[in-house]
Write a protein that holds these residues in place. Structure first.
Motif, PDB file in Angstrom:
ATOM      1  N   ALA A 145     -14.728   8.781 102.000  1.00 56.53           N
ATOM      2  CA  ALA A 145     -15.429   8.008 103.243  1.00 56.53           C
ATOM      3  C   ALA A 145     -14.338   7.465 104.175  1.00 56.53           C
ATOM      4  CB  ALA A 145     -16.290   7.188 102.688  1.00 56.53           C
ATOM      5  N   VAL A 146     -13.495   7.022 103.931  1.00 62.38           N
ATOM      6  CA  VAL A 146     -12.536   6.504 104.831  1.00 62.38           C
ATOM      7  C   VAL A 146     -11.730   7.610 105.543  1.00 62.38           C
ATOM      8  CG1 VAL A 146     -10.289   5.223 104.959  1.00 62.38           C
ATOM      9  CG2 VAL A 146     -11.970   4.479 103.263  1.00 62.38           C
ATOM     10  N   ARG A 147     -11.712   8.727 104.809  1.00 64.05           N
ATOM     11  CA  ARG A 147     -10.914  10.006 105.491  1.00 64.05           C
ATOM     12  C   ARG A 147     -11.791  10.551 106.516  1.00 64.05           C
ATOM     13  NH1 ARG A 147      -6.307  12.126 107.007  1.00 64.05           N
ATOM     14  NH2 ARG A 147      -6.637  14.357 107.559  1.00 64.05           N
ATOM     15  N   ALA A 148     -13.156  10.526 106.161  1.00 64.60           N
ATOM     16  CA  ALA A 148     -14.299  10.940 107.189  1.00 64.60           C
ATOM     17  C   ALA A 148     -14.268  10.139 108.205  1.00 64.60           C
ATOM     18  CB  ALA A 148     -15.479  11.227 106.354  1.00 64.60           C
ATOM     19  N   PHE A 149     -14.232   8.703 108.030  1.00 62.50           N
ATOM     20  CA  PHE A 149     -14.475   7.871 109.174  1.00 62.50           C
ATOM     21  C   PHE A 149     -13.076   8.122 110.274  1.00 62.50           C
ATOM     22  CE2 PHE A 149     -12.852   4.004 111.087  1.00 62.50           C
ATOM     23  CZ  PHE A 149     -13.901   3.623 111.728  1.00 62.50           C
ATOM     24  N   ALA A 150     -11.895   8.171 109.633  1.00 65.90           N
ATOM     25  CA  ALA A 150     -10.833   8.424 110.374  1.00 65.90           C
ATOM     26  C   ALA A 150     -10.843   9.657 111.204  1.00 65.90           C
ATOM     27  CB  ALA A 150      -9.689   8.523 109.519  1.00 65.90           C
ATOM     28  N   GLU A 151     -11.241  10.982 110.617  1.00 62.44           N
ATOM     29  CA  GLU A 151     -11.371  11.989 111.226  1.00 62.44           C
ATOM     30  C   GLU A 151     -12.532  11.925 112.532  1.00 62.44           C
ATOM     31  OE1 GLU A 151     -12.462  14.641 108.345  1.00 62.44           O
ATOM     32  OE2 GLU A 151     -10.383  15.046 107.641  1.00 62.44           O
ATOM     33  N   GLN A 152     -13.682  11.285 112.259  1.00 66.00           N
ATOM     34  CA  GLN A 152     -14.563  10.832 113.254  1.00 66.00           C
ATOM     35  C   GLN A 152     -14.315  10.162 114.447  1.00 66.00           C
ATOM     36  OE1 GLN A 152     -16.540   8.177 114.187  1.00 66.00           O
ATOM     37  NE2 GLN A 152     -17.850   9.625 115.766  1.00 66.00           N
ATOM     38  N   ARG A 153     -13.327   9.324 113.963  1.00 66.30           N
ATOM     39  CA  ARG A 153     -12.831   8.510 115.157  1.00 66.30           C
ATOM     40  C   ARG A 153     -11.771   9.126 116.045  1.00 66.30           C
ATOM     41  NH1 ARG A 153      -8.808   5.643 117.023  1.00 66.30           N
ATOM     42  NH2 ARG A 153      -9.239   3.830 118.356  1.00 66.30           N
ATOM     43  N   ALA A 154     -10.888   9.979 115.431  1.00 70.91           N
ATOM     44  CA  ALA A 154      -9.985  10.909 116.156  1.00 70.91           C
ATOM     45  C   ALA A 154     -10.689  11.963 116.904  1.00 70.91           C
ATOM     46  CB  ALA A 154      -9.025  11.346 115.254  1.00 70.91           C
ATOM     47  N   SER A 155     -11.857  12.268 116.577  1.00 72.17           N
ATOM     48  CA  SER A 155     -12.771  13.374 117.365  1.00 72.17           C
ATOM     49  C   SER A 155     -12.610  13.343 118.884  1.00 72.17           C
ATOM     50  CB  SER A 155     -13.992  13.578 116.889  1.00 72.17           C
ATOM     51  OG  SER A 155     -14.816  12.334 117.359  1.00 72.17           O
ATOM     52  N   PHE A 156     -12.174  12.360 119.379  1.00 74.08           N
ATOM     53  CA  PHE A 156     -12.078  12.126 120.922  1.00 74.08           C
ATOM     54  C   PHE A 156     -10.944  12.913 121.390  1.00 74.08           C
ATOM     55  CE2 PHE A 156      -9.175   9.016 119.658  1.00 74.08           C
ATOM     56  CZ  PHE A 156      -7.814   9.209 120.771  1.00 74.08           C
ATOM     57  N   ILE A 157     -10.139  13.181 120.502  1.00 71.85           N
ATOM     58  CA  ILE A 157      -8.760  14.289 121.147  1.00 71.85           C
ATOM     59  C   ILE A 157      -9.613  15.641 121.065  1.00 71.85           C
ATOM     60  CG2 ILE A 157      -6.595  14.867 120.628  1.00 71.85           C
ATOM     61  CD1 ILE A 157      -6.102  12.478 118.568  1.00 71.85           C
ATOM     62  N   GLU A 158     -10.012  16.100 120.327  1.00 65.16           N
ATOM     63  CA  GLU A 158     -10.417  17.429 120.350  1.00 65.16           C
ATOM     64  C   GLU A 158     -11.721  17.500 121.506  1.00 65.16           C
ATOM     65  OE1 GLU A 158     -10.139  19.711 116.589  1.00 65.16           O
ATOM     66  OE2 GLU A 158     -10.172  17.509 116.220  1.00 65.16           O
ATOM     67  N   ARG A 159     -12.580  16.439 121.628  1.00 67.63           N
ATOM     68  CA  ARG A 159     -13.893  16.815 122.479  1.00 67.63           C
ATOM     69  C   ARG A 159     -13.209  16.650 124.027  1.00 67.63           C
ATOM     70  NH1 ARG A 159     -15.722  12.641 120.385  1.00 67.63           N
ATOM     71  NH2 ARG A 159     -15.408  10.897 122.158  1.00 67.63           N
ATOM     72  N   ARG A 160     -12.139  15.631 124.134  1.00 65.44           N
ATOM     73  CA  ARG A 160     -11.875  15.393 125.571  1.00 65.44           C
ATOM     74  C   ARG A 160     -10.789  16.259 126.200  1.00 65.44           C
ATOM     75  NH1 ARG A 160     -11.370  11.036 128.083  1.00 65.44           N
ATOM     76  NH2 ARG A 160     -11.221  12.287 129.721  1.00 65.44           N
ATOM     77  N   PHE A 161      -9.884  17.011 125.220  1.00 63.06           N
ATOM     78  CA  PHE A 161      -8.623  17.855 125.774  1.00 63.06           C
ATOM     79  C   PHE A 161      -9.196  18.735 126.536  1.00 63.06           C
ATOM     80  CE2 PHE A 161      -5.420  20.996 125.293  1.00 63.06           C
ATOM     81  CZ  PHE A 161      -4.073  20.319 125.491  1.00 63.06           C
ATOM     82  N   PRO A 162     -10.308  19.770 126.304  1.00 65.15           N
ATOM     83  CA  PRO A 162     -10.384  20.664 127.210  1.00 65.15           C
ATOM     84  C   PRO A 162     -10.928  20.345 128.548  1.00 65.15           C
ATOM     85  CG  PRO A 162     -11.615  21.208 125.109  1.00 65.15           C
ATOM     86  CD  PRO A 162     -10.973  19.897 125.260  1.00 65.15           C
ATOM     87  N   GLU A 163     -11.686  19.368 128.845  1.00 65.27           N
ATOM     88  CA  GLU A 163     -12.151  18.855 129.977  1.00 65.27           C
ATOM     89  C   GLU A 163     -11.198  18.499 130.632  1.00 65.27           C
ATOM     90  OE1 GLU A 163     -14.172  14.555 129.570  1.00 65.27           O
ATOM     91  OE2 GLU A 163     -15.230  16.537 127.974  1.00 65.27           O
ATOM     92  N   VAL A 164     -10.151  17.493 130.170  1.00 66.06           N
ATOM     93  CA  VAL A 164      -9.035  17.009 130.810  1.00 66.06           C
ATOM     94  C   VAL A 164      -8.096  18.175 131.171  1.00 66.06           C
ATOM     95  CG1 VAL A 164      -6.904  15.438 130.731  1.00 66.06           C
ATOM     96  CG2 VAL A 164      -9.033  14.784 129.803  1.00 66.06           C
ATOM     97  N   ALA A 165      -7.851  19.134 130.381  1.00 67.22           N
ATOM     98  CA  ALA A 165      -6.961  20.112 130.769  1.00 67.22           C
ATOM     99  C   ALA A 165      -7.497  20.987 132.027  1.00 67.22           C
ATOM    100  CB  ALA A 165      -6.972  21.039 129.518  1.00 67.22           C
ATOM    101  N   VAL A 166      -8.646  21.098 131.931  1.00 73.80           N
ATOM    102  CA  VAL A 166      -9.132  21.841 133.176  1.00 73.80           C
ATOM    103  C   VAL A 166      -9.120  21.091 134.464  1.00 73.80           C
ATOM    104  CG1 VAL A 166     -11.431  22.486 134.272  1.00 73.80           C
ATOM    105  CG2 VAL A 166     -10.966  23.299 131.820  1.00 73.80           C
ATOM    106  N   ALA A 167      -9.401  19.808 134.272  1.00 72.45           N
ATOM    107  CA  ALA A 167      -9.325  18.591 135.680  1.00 72.45           C
ATOM    108  C   ALA A 167      -7.834  18.605 135.980  1.00 72.45           C
ATOM    109  CB  ALA A 167      -9.764  17.363 135.086  1.00 72.45           C
TER     110      ALA A 167
END
Length: 229
Positions: A111-133
């Motif tokens: 559960a701790v691992r899943a929480f850590a992965e969920q928290r780090a999800s902003f990296i994959e979510r934001r990377f494509p849009e920031v790369a385009v910008a």
């Protein structure tokens, strides 16, 4: 026009926080550089630096001899101490640590691992849009923008032949990550996924280093440019 927010205790604290944050984001700075950066009078900056020194939040460092030019004593640079860093994140550290401890005790390490992965999800979510910008930015520069938006005060350092380093001057979860390294591990793995290759975390604030540093090899940089071109 220079501004001095020294009217009253609340104004003093607000300006002092701006001075400390500027050092956090930009690294060791002279009083003159801070005054120009924050549009404050040199006298106001020196007064706030004196208080930060008294509080143990900053320390004065002698500049490197090679960087001194001209007559007179070279200006000192002011750097944030560990106590100064603590001021940016201590408010929620205890609560966050207790919450994750409770999660670990009641739901287990997965559960701790899943929480850590969920928290780090902003990296994959934001990377494509920031790369385009920012189409002219390197992958590391895109990541720096993503992390900075999340409060990490990130920058990029070029290393000839080796590649680039993603440097995070601040980590909003460093004290929690000291006990739960899964947070750092999840971030590193997310960085590797958006780049499509292995990256190496060389240092972390959570383990006592002055900056979180992730090495992005030059071969990966070239590969990413070929894919996006």
């Amino acid at each position: 026009m220079h501004q001095d927010y020294a009217d009253g205790v609340e104004g003093d604290l607000s300006t002092r926080q701006r001075v400390a944050r500027s050092i956090l984001v930009n690294g060791p700075s002279t009083a003159a550089a801070l005054a120009e950066r924050l549009d404050l009078t040199p006298a106001a900056v020196r007064r706030h630096l004196d208080q930060l020194l008294a509080d143990g939040a900053v320390e004065a460092r002698d500049p490197r001899p090679a960087g001194h030019r001209g007559r007179g004593r070279p200006a000192k640079a002011f750097a944030l101490t560990e106590r100064g860093r603590d001021g940016f994140e201590a408010q929620y550290d205890d609560l966050a640590t207790e919450a994750i401890r409770f999660l670990a005790e009641t739901a287990g390490p997965d559960a701790v691992r899943a929480f850590a992965e969920q928290r780090a999800s902003f990296i994959e979510r934001r990377f494509p849009e920031v790369a385009v910008a920012h189409p002219d930015a390197s992958p590391a520069e895109v990541l720096a923008k993503v992390f900075t938006d999340e409060g990490y005060a990130a920058s990029v350092r070029a290393l000839p032949v080796v590649g680039e380093q993603l440097c995070q001057q601040h980590c909003p979860v460093s004290h929690v990550a000291h006990e739960f390294p899964q947070l750092c591990e999840a971030e590193t793995e997310a960085i590797a996924r958006v780049l499509g290759t292995h990256v190496q975390r060389l240092a972390t604030i959570a383990h006592g280093d002055g900056v979180c540093t992730t090495c992005i090899p030059v071969l990966q940089i070239e590969k990413k440019e070929q894919v996006t071109s």
